[in-house]
Structure formats: C-alpha cells, structure tokens
Design a protein around this motif. Structure first.
Motif: not given
Length: 511
Positions: A32-39, A46-49, A77-78, A84-87
């Motif tokens: 959801g944070n990604g904003g939809g699709g592959g954009r 940040l979540l892919s770090l 939000r991020i 939540k992911l313990k990051r």
C-alpha cells in the motif's frame, strides 16, 4: 522435557514478525505504501533497503534531490510500517532526518515514536538522555508514556513507578495507556498482586479500554480463575466496548484447560469472526486452540483459510501448523508440510525443523533424528541451542555419552549466556554415575566450569562416579577450593570412601 522443548520452540517462533511475509509477497501494507502497481515511490525505496547498514536518511535525501516532494504524513506512515517489520534502525533514521528539516513541524507524538525507537536501537540510557533534552512543551503525556513503556519493557518497576507518580502530578493520567503499561510490566514480572491496585487507580482517573480488560483476563488465566474472568468479560460488555480476538482467545484457553468444550467452541467462533488480514497472528492462535481441543478438521479448515488469505505462509505460521500436526499425531502430514516449508522458505531458521526433530526423539527414533539432523546441515540450517539440547536428551536416552557431551558442549557454546538447565545437568551426571564413567564425569565438569556453573552437588556427582568405578580422584578438595565451591557432609563422606580405593590418573589430566 522434550515436549517442553517443542512448546518453547513454538513460543519463540510466535514472536516472529508476521509482517515479514507480507513484504515479500506484496500482500500487506508495504505494498500500500508503494502506491500501487510497480511505480517508484519513497515508501518502496525505504522498505526495500532490508539490510541495516544501508541508510534510510540517504535514501530520503536522494528522493528529495531528484525533485520529489517529501511529506510528513508519508514519512510517518513509512515509519509505522518499518516499526511493524521490526526495522527499527531505518525507522529511527527517518525520524532523525525529520528533526533536521525546518519545514517539518513535529508534535509530541512524533517525539514519542522517536524515543521508543532510540530505546530499541541504542538502549535505555540513550532514550532517557533524549527525553531529558526535549523542550519542555514536548515532555507531555505522549513522550512520558513512551518512556514509561520503555521502563515497563525493561521490567524496571522502581523507575516506572516514579515516572507514573510524576505523570499523575502533571495530570498525564487521563487515558488508560500508562496504566496498561504498568499492568503489562507487573504481569511480566509476576507481580500480579499489584494488578488490583492499578485497576482501581485507573478507574478513578479514566476508563479501561479493551487492552486493559485483555490484560486483566491474562491475570485470570494465570490464576485459572474462570469465575473472575467471566465477570471481567461482562464488565467489558457493560462498558459497551467491543471484545477483540485476544479477548476471546484468553477465554477459550481457560475453557479448554478446564474441560468446558461447549463454552470453548462458542468463544472460539467469536474469536474467528474477529480474525482478519490486519491481525494475521490471530490465525496462528486459532490453529493452536483448535489443536488443544483435538479438533483436526478445525485445524485443517483454518490452515486452508490462511492459504486463501495470504500468498505465502511465514515461518511462524509453518511452525504453528507443523506443531499442531505433530501434537494431533499427524506426523506424516507434518513431514509433508515441512518439505513445503523447506522448498519455499529461505530463512533457514532452525526453530521450524526442531519441531520434527523433537517429535522423532520423543518417539525414541534416534536413527531418524540423526538422519533428519544431517538433512538440516545439508540445507545450511544452522542449529540453535534447542537443536543441541534436543539431541543431548535423545542421545542420553540411548546412553551414547560421547555424543551427549559433544551436543551439550555445543548447546552451551551456541548462546552468549547459558541459563543452567539443572534438570538436564542432573540427568546427564546420573547416567554417568550409573556407568561409572569417570572420564565423562571429568569432561562434563570442565564443560560446566567453562560455562560458569560449578556447584557442590556437581562435585558430589563426580565423586559418586569415582566411587562407582572403584577409583580415587586426586586433589578434589583443592579443586573445589579453586572453583570457590563449598564441601558439605556428603562431600567429606565421599572423599573418605574413595580415599581407600586405587588411585587413578584420570583426574590429573583434566584441569
């Protein structure tokens, strides 16, 4: 003991982040944070770090340098998702970046999150310094509650109580959150006698929430007090609060324990109604409760429902389901499910295979356990303490003392600080005594000494082993003095008895 190890394995596995799988599969909020699709979005970057060495602050700065707008609500939000992911490290870096931006106006709630992350990443002392350095207007209810939460998590009763008193003086106790922190701490510390007083104070100043009632039910469960639990539940309903899945889980557990199947079935149905994608962990709890009721069909139904809701099961869920199948006597199905986990999960977490390893050892199938352990090694699954402990018990049952000592030494060596398992030590020494195996006894003494655990009884066990072998050990009293261990009446008696026996040089070969 082995069944307890299984339960410990399951309990440990349940603390895994249930959100981790959502990121990998793209089924959760991370998408959801990604904003939809592959954009390309800041959230996706940040979540892919993943790796902690990578800098979240640099990622945000680059995003801004590319001409993108950085909004506070988006960063908040991020941060929530990263927590939540313990990051925690990356979440903290985002918070720190925000404090340096003149165009971002922070409120006490932002600093409360910041403080909590500092405590998790850098420790309590750093969190306290951060709190003290905050502007006065930011040291309000939110940041005080965050510091209180940190004290509660670290089980620091005195500091928590002192802060609670100050919060009362400042009028910061107008919501149930601080009281819930105190309740959680007292329950965790085993100080349940303080719970009624906290509840009384809470009701004077504010109203309990669902979390309060759930914590109260936890106390009832620990005391197996169904009558009080049902009164608590009625009070919750009268307060016009909606019970959540945790509420019904606590009640169901008590009903199962007290063999009240009809009540258990009723509360279990209510619990399932409240399970959803948002509270994914509830499904693992449902699996366990159906298992405890001996409901094989219910377990399979919940598992199928989980598979329909989530594209991929995480380690905690595989652990729970495999444990359920083992407990229900469905070992073949458990093995098949393990094969599925092994082929789909790349974590290599030993807590999942430990369940099957324990099952084989419980069934006295050490050959199968050996083969399975070899398979773990071949799959690059690193054994943990529980793995070695299970093997120690298994080999002990077979009286393979060389393997027992090898696994026991590896178990102790696999943890930073060993919490002595007195029952295991006693059982190993008893078997060594029965065999009169003085070399094994001396080797075990060295292992325990290196682990910082040497007692009078351990030395007495050593002496009894020499007595069984009909041999006299050398300089036992001197060795005990060196280890700062006291001699007792049994020690003196055993030394006297063995002093008439033939001398052995075995003890001199062990320091």
């Amino acid at each position: 003991m082995l069944l307890r190890s299984i339960r410990a394995t399951v309990a440990a596995a349940r603390v895994f982040s249930t959100k981790a799988a959502e990121v990998k599969t793209g089924s959760g909020a991370a998408t959801g944070n990604g904003g939809g699709g592959g954009r390309d979005t800041l959230g996706r970057r940040l979540l892919s770090l993943v790796y902690t060495k990578r800098s979240a602050a640099i990622t945000v700065r680059k995003w801004k340098e590319e001409g993108h707008t950085v909004r506070k609500y988006e960063l908040n939000r991020i941060v929530r998702e990263l927590r939540k992911l313990k990051r925690y490290k990356h979440a903290l870096e985002v918070c720190e970046w925000m404090t340096l931006q003149q165009d971002i106006k922070l409120v006490p709630g932002d600093y409360a999150v910041h403080l909590d992350l500092i405590a998790k990443v850098r420790g309590l002392s750093s969190a306290e310094i951060f709190f003290e350095n905050l502007p006065d207007k930011m040291r309000g209810q939110a940041t005080c509650s965050a510091l209180l939460h940190t004290y509660a998590q670290n089980k620091l009763s005195a500091k928590a109580e002192a802060l609670m008193a100050k919060m009362g003086e400042c009028g910061f106790l107008k919501c149930p959150l601080p009281y819930n922190h105190m309740l959680s701490m007292y329950i965790s510390n085993g100080q349940v006698e303080k719970v009624p007083e906290v509840l009384q104070e809470l009701k004077k100043n504010t109203l309990p929430d669902v979390v309060t009632y759930n914590l109260w039910l936890t106390v009832c469960a620990s005391q197996n007090n169904i009558e009080t639990a049902e009164k608590v539940f009625l009070e919750l309903k009268k307060a016009k609060l909606d019970p959540d899945w945790v509420t019904y889980s606590a009640l169901t557990s008590m009903y199962i324990k007290n063999e009240l199947p009809e009540k258990a079935e009723s509360t279990l149905k209510e619990m399932e109604k409240r399970a959803s994608r948002k509270n994914r962990i509830a499904y693992s709890s449902l699996l366990s409760l159906h298992t405890n009721m001996g409901d094989k069909d219910g377990v399979q139904r919940i598992w199928k429902k989980m598979q329909s809701l989530f594209r991929k099961m995480n380690d905690a869920e595989y652990t729970c389901m495999i444990s359920s199948l083992v407990k229900l006597g469905e070992l073949k199905k458990a093995e098949n499910l393990y094969n599925e986990w092994e082929s789909s999960s790349g974590t290599g977490d030993a807590r999942v295979p430990n369940i099957l390893l324990a099952a084989y050892i419980n069934k006295n199938q050490m050959e199968k356990a050996d083969t399975f352990y070899s398979r773990m090694v071949q799959k690059d699954i690193k054994p943990c303490y529980t793995t070695w402990e299970l093997l120690t018990w298994g080999y002990l049952e077979k009286s393979h003392m060389k393997k027992v000592l090898d696994c026991f030494q590896k178990a102790i060596g696999s943890v930073k600080k060993w919490n002595p398992d007195k029952r295991l030590v006693t059982k190993v020494f008893k078997k060594i005594e029965e065999q009169g195996n003085i070399e094994a006894a001396e080797q075990l003494l060295v292992i325990l000494r290196n682990a910082g655990y040497v007692t009078t009884e351990i030395y007495n066990s050593l002496l009894r082993t020499y007595e069984k072998a009909g041999k006299m050990p050398l300089i036992v009293a001197e060795r005990m003095e060196k280890d700062n261990v006291q001699l007792n009446a049994d020690t003196h008696k055993l030394i006297k008895t063995t002093s008439t026996m033939p001398v052995t040089e075995v003890s001199s070969s062990f320091p």
